[in-house]
Design a protein around this motif. Structure first.
Motif, PDB file in Angstrom:
ATOM      1  N   ALA A   1       0.836  -1.204   0.000  1.00 42.86           N
ATOM      2  CA  ALA A   1       0.000   0.000   0.000  1.00 42.86           C
ATOM      3  C   ALA A   1       0.872   1.255   0.000  1.00 42.86           C
ATOM      4  O   ALA A   1       0.598   2.223  -0.721  1.00 42.86           O
ATOM      5  CB  ALA A   1      -0.943  -0.004   1.192  1.00 42.86           C
ATOM      6  N   GLY A   2       1.947   1.230   0.786  1.00 39.81           N
ATOM      7  CA  GLY A   2       2.872   2.369   0.799  1.00 39.81           C
ATOM      8  C   GLY A   2       3.555   2.569  -0.543  1.00 39.81           C
ATOM      9  O   GLY A   2       3.684   3.699  -1.031  1.00 39.81           O
ATOM     10  N   ALA A   3       3.984   1.471  -1.165  1.00 43.41           N
ATOM     11  CA  ALA A   3       4.622   1.566  -2.487  1.00 43.41           C
ATOM     12  C   ALA A   3       3.634   2.083  -3.530  1.00 43.41           C
ATOM     13  O   ALA A   3       3.990   2.900  -4.387  1.00 43.41           O
ATOM     14  CB  ALA A   3       5.162   0.197  -2.897  1.00 43.41           C
ATOM     15  N   GLY A   4       2.373   1.645  -3.453  1.00 47.79           N
ATOM     16  CA  GLY A   4       1.352   2.121  -4.385  1.00 47.79           C
ATOM     17  C   GLY A   4       1.098   3.610  -4.247  1.00 47.79           C
ATOM     18  O   GLY A   4       0.937   4.317  -5.252  1.00 47.79           O
ATOM     19  N   LEU A   5       1.082   4.118  -3.006  1.00 48.70           N
ATOM     20  CA  LEU A   5       0.904   5.558  -2.800  1.00 48.70           C
ATOM     21  C   LEU A   5       2.081   6.349  -3.361  1.00 48.70           C
ATOM     22  O   LEU A   5       1.897   7.410  -3.957  1.00 48.70           O
ATOM     23  CB  LEU A   5       0.721   5.860  -1.313  1.00 48.70           C
ATOM     24  N   ARG A   6       3.294   5.827  -3.184  1.00 46.99           N
ATOM     25  CA  ARG A   6       4.471   6.522  -3.739  1.00 46.99           C
ATOM     26  C   ARG A   6       4.402   6.557  -5.263  1.00 46.99           C
ATOM     27  O   ARG A   6       4.702   7.571  -5.895  1.00 46.99           O
ATOM     28  CB  ARG A   6       5.739   5.821  -3.259  1.00 46.99           C
ATOM     29  N   LEU A   7       3.992   5.448  -5.873  1.00 45.89           N
ATOM     30  CA  LEU A   7       3.846   5.406  -7.334  1.00 45.89           C
ATOM     31  C   LEU A   7       2.740   6.340  -7.811  1.00 45.89           C
ATOM     32  O   LEU A   7       2.871   6.989  -8.857  1.00 45.89           O
ATOM     33  CB  LEU A   7       3.565   3.974  -7.788  1.00 45.89           C
ATOM     34  N   LYS A   8       1.647   6.440  -7.034  1.00 51.32           N
ATOM     35  CA  LYS A   8       0.562   7.344  -7.419  1.00 51.32           C
ATOM     36  C   LYS A   8       1.025   8.801  -7.344  1.00 51.32           C
ATOM     37  O   LYS A   8       0.683   9.614  -8.207  1.00 51.32           O
ATOM     38  CB  LYS A   8      -0.651   7.134  -6.515  1.00 51.32           C
ATOM     39  N   ALA A   9       1.808   9.133  -6.325  1.00 46.77           N
ATOM     40  CA  ALA A   9       2.341  10.494  -6.221  1.00 46.77           C
ATOM     41  C   ALA A   9       3.264  10.796  -7.407  1.00 46.77           C
ATOM     42  O   ALA A   9       3.233  11.902  -7.954  1.00 46.77           O
ATOM     43  CB  ALA A   9       3.091  10.671  -4.899  1.00 46.77           C
ATOM     44  N   ALA A  10       4.060   9.814  -7.826  1.00 45.84           N
ATOM     45  CA  ALA A  10       4.934  10.003  -8.996  1.00 45.84           C
ATOM     46  C   ALA A  10       4.093  10.194 -10.258  1.00 45.84           C
ATOM     47  O   ALA A  10       4.426  11.028 -11.116  1.00 45.84           O
ATOM     48  CB  ALA A  10       5.873   8.806  -9.150  1.00 45.84           C
ATOM     49  N   TRP A  11       2.996   9.444 -10.386  1.00 45.61           N
ATOM     50  CA  TRP A  11       2.095   9.607 -11.526  1.00 45.61           C
ATOM     51  C   TRP A  11       1.490  11.008 -11.534  1.00 45.61           C
ATOM     52  O   TRP A  11       1.406  11.655 -12.583  1.00 45.61           O
ATOM     53  CB  TRP A  11       1.008   8.542 -11.476  1.00 45.61           C
ATOM     54  N   LEU A  12       1.073  11.498 -10.351  1.00 44.28           N
ATOM     55  CA  LEU A  12       0.546  12.856 -10.249  1.00 44.28           C
ATOM     56  C   LEU A  12       1.610  13.884 -10.633  1.00 44.28           C
ATOM     57  O   LEU A  12       1.307  14.894 -11.259  1.00 44.28           O
ATOM     58  CB  LEU A  12       0.044  13.130  -8.826  1.00 44.28           C
ATOM     59  N   GLY A  13       2.862  13.615 -10.271  1.00 45.73           N
ATOM     60  CA  GLY A  13       3.957  14.502 -10.653  1.00 45.73           C
ATOM     61  C   GLY A  13       4.115  14.588 -12.161  1.00 45.73           C
ATOM     62  O   GLY A  13       4.338  15.671 -12.717  1.00 45.73           O
ATOM     63  N   ARG A  14       4.000  13.450 -12.847  1.00 44.40           N
ATOM     64  CA  ARG A  14       4.077  13.463 -14.321  1.00 44.40           C
ATOM     65  C   ARG A  14       2.899  14.239 -14.915  1.00 44.40           C
ATOM     66  O   ARG A  14       3.060  14.984 -15.882  1.00 44.40           O
ATOM     67  CB  ARG A  14       4.111  12.035 -14.862  1.00 44.40           C
ATOM     68  N   LEU A  15       1.718  14.074 -14.307  1.00 42.96           N
ATOM     69  CA  LEU A  15       0.540  14.814 -14.756  1.00 42.96           C
ATOM     70  C   LEU A  15       0.755  16.319 -14.575  1.00 42.96           C
ATOM     71  O   LEU A  15       0.436  17.117 -15.469  1.00 42.96           O
ATOM     72  CB  LEU A  15      -0.683  14.333 -13.972  1.00 42.96           C
ATOM     73  N   GLU A  16       1.305  16.709 -13.433  1.00 46.06           N
ATOM     74  CA  GLU A  16       1.571  18.127 -13.163  1.00 46.06           C
ATOM     75  C   GLU A  16       2.607  18.697 -14.132  1.00 46.06           C
ATOM     76  O   GLU A  16       2.446  19.820 -14.627  1.00 46.06           O
ATOM     77  CB  GLU A  16       2.034  18.312 -11.716  1.00 46.06           C
ATOM     78  N   ARG A  17       3.651  17.933 -14.415  1.00 48.39           N
ATOM     79  CA  ARG A  17       4.669  18.413 -15.369  1.00 48.39           C
ATOM     80  C   ARG A  17       4.083  18.559 -16.769  1.00 48.39           C
ATOM     81  O   ARG A  17       4.400  19.509 -17.480  1.00 48.39           O
ATOM     82  CB  ARG A  17       5.860  17.458 -15.397  1.00 48.39           C
ATOM     83  N   ALA A  18       3.238  17.613 -17.169  1.00 51.58           N
ATOM     84  CA  ALA A  18       2.632  17.672 -18.498  1.00 51.58           C
ATOM     85  C   ALA A  18       1.734  18.899 -18.635  1.00 51.58           C
ATOM     86  O   ALA A  18       1.706  19.545 -19.683  1.00 51.58           O
ATOM     87  CB  ALA A  18       1.838  16.404 -18.783  1.00 51.58           C
ATOM     88  N   GLU A  19       0.992  19.216 -17.583  1.00 52.44           N
ATOM     89  CA  GLU A  19       0.090  20.379 -17.605  1.00 52.44           C
ATOM     90  C   GLU A  19       0.797  21.675 -17.230  1.00 52.44           C
ATOM     91  O   GLU A  19       0.212  22.749 -17.337  1.00 52.44           O
ATOM     92  CB  GLU A  19      -1.080  20.147 -16.634  1.00 52.44           C
ATOM     93  N   GLU A  20       2.034  21.553 -16.718  1.00 51.16           N
ATOM     94  CA  GLU A  20       2.804  22.706 -16.214  1.00 51.16           C
ATOM     95  C   GLU A  20       2.010  23.483 -15.170  1.00 51.16           C
ATOM     96  O   GLU A  20       1.965  24.716 -15.185  1.00 51.16           O
ATOM     97  CB  GLU A  20       3.253  23.609 -17.360  1.00 51.16           C
ATOM     98  N   ALA A  21       1.371  22.740 -14.283  1.00 45.38           N
ATOM     99  CA  ALA A  21       0.581  23.338 -13.204  1.00 45.38           C
ATOM    100  C   ALA A  21       0.558  22.376 -12.024  1.00 45.38           C
ATOM    101  O   ALA A  21       0.417  21.169 -12.201  1.00 45.38           O
ATOM    102  CB  ALA A  21      -0.841  23.615 -13.679  1.00 45.38           C
ATOM    103  N   LEU A  22       0.717  22.917 -10.819  1.00 44.17           N
ATOM    104  CA  LEU A  22       0.625  22.116  -9.607  1.00 44.17           C
ATOM    105  C   LEU A  22      -0.834  22.055  -9.159  1.00 44.17           C
ATOM    106  O   LEU A  22      -1.575  23.031  -9.296  1.00 44.17           O
ATOM    107  CB  LEU A  22       1.477  22.730  -8.491  1.00 44.17           C
ATOM    108  N   LEU A  23      -1.242  20.903  -8.641  1.00 43.65           N
ATOM    109  CA  LEU A  23      -2.637  20.685  -8.235  1.00 43.65           C
ATOM    110  C   LEU A  23      -2.782  20.837  -6.719  1.00 43.65           C
ATOM    111  O   LEU A  23      -1.983  20.293  -5.960  1.00 43.65           O
ATOM    112  CB  LEU A  23      -3.094  19.294  -8.668  1.00 43.65           C
ATOM    113  N   TRP A  24      -3.823  21.557  -6.320  1.00 48.96           N
ATOM    114  CA  TRP A  24      -4.089  21.835  -4.907  1.00 48.96           C
ATOM    115  C   TRP A  24      -5.542  21.486  -4.601  1.00 48.96           C
ATOM    116  O   TRP A  24      -6.390  21.505  -5.479  1.00 48.96           O
ATOM    117  CB  TRP A  24      -3.856  23.317  -4.608  1.00 48.96           C
ATOM    118  N   VAL A  25      -5.812  21.196  -3.331  1.00 50.85           N
ATOM    119  CA  VAL A  25      -7.168  20.896  -2.875  1.00 50.85           C
ATOM    120  C   VAL A  25      -7.451  21.749  -1.643  1.00 50.85           C
ATOM    121  O   VAL A  25      -6.545  22.022  -0.843  1.00 50.85           O
ATOM    122  CB  VAL A  25      -7.333  19.385  -2.571  1.00 50.85           C
ATOM    123  N   ARG A  26      -8.691  22.201  -1.514  1.00 47.99           N
ATOM    124  CA  ARG A  26      -9.050  23.017  -0.354  1.00 47.99           C
ATOM    125  C   ARG A  26      -8.925  22.196   0.924  1.00 47.99           C
ATOM    126  O   ARG A  26      -9.364  21.053   0.997  1.00 47.99           O
ATOM    127  CB  ARG A  26     -10.474  23.541  -0.507  1.00 47.99           C
TER     128      ARG A  26
END
Length: 194
Positions: free
Chosen positions: A127-152
């Protein structure tokens, strides 16, 4: 928060916050769990644990990806008066809010070793490894969009700390240099001055 601004936490940091505790608690539980022979025997327990590790990592990585992608596509620009939460504060808040769940998961993983040695600990580590991989996937998404994602932060609190939970209506976005965390939620590296 002056003039209607909202507190915002980085999505990738929230996802990544649980990765290290789950990984290390899983590794320790697997180590402790490898001591008893258990009902299945040590070899079967470890092999079952390895399979659980892989399956859990893939399931956690793939869970709610469509929701994350949809929220990222519809992300509105953060306002002038929005307050960006520090990486350390976001991670600390998540870990404080989930400390009892982490403790119960650790105890369950150690307890399950009397049935299948090391299997529960390896599931937790997966589960910990999956969360780290998901964060890396989100990082690739952020780089592709050139925008960081935030939540209230208030939506995050109502949704049990899940950045793509039902309480979260939309993400906000900022430029790639905003905040103190790099794409994917890791600590931002500063270049050494020469």
């Amino acid at each position: 928060m002056a003039r209607g601004g909202q507190g915002l936490a980085r999505v990738a940091v929230v996802v990544r916050a649980g990765a290290a505790p789950l990984w290390w608690l899983g590794v320790v539980a697997a180590g402790i769990g490898a001591v008893p022979d258990g009902l299945t025997g040590r070899r079967i327990g470890v092999l079952a644990g390895a399979a659980l590790f892989l399956v859990t990592a893939v399931v956690v990585l793939c869970a709610r990806r469509r929701r994350y992608t949809a929220l990222a596509r519809g992300a509105a620009r953060a306002g002038k008066y929005d307050v960006l939460q520090d990486r350390a504060v976001t991670a600390r808040n998540w870990r404080r809010g989930h400390r009892w769940w982490l403790l119960l998961a650790f105890l369950a993983a150690v307890g399950s070793s009397f049935a299948a040695p090391a299997a529960g600990g390896l599931l937790l580590a997966g589960a910990g490894a999956g969360l780290r991989l998901k964060a890396a996937w989100l990082g690739r998404l952020e780089r592709a969009e050139e925008a960081l994602l935030w939540v209230r932060v208030d939506w995050l609190g109502r949704g049990g700390g899940r950045p793509a939970g039902k309480a979260v209506k939309a993400f906000r976005s900022t430029g790639i240099a905003a905040g103190d965390a790099a794409p994917g939620g890791a600590r931002r590296r500063t270049a050494a001055l020469v």
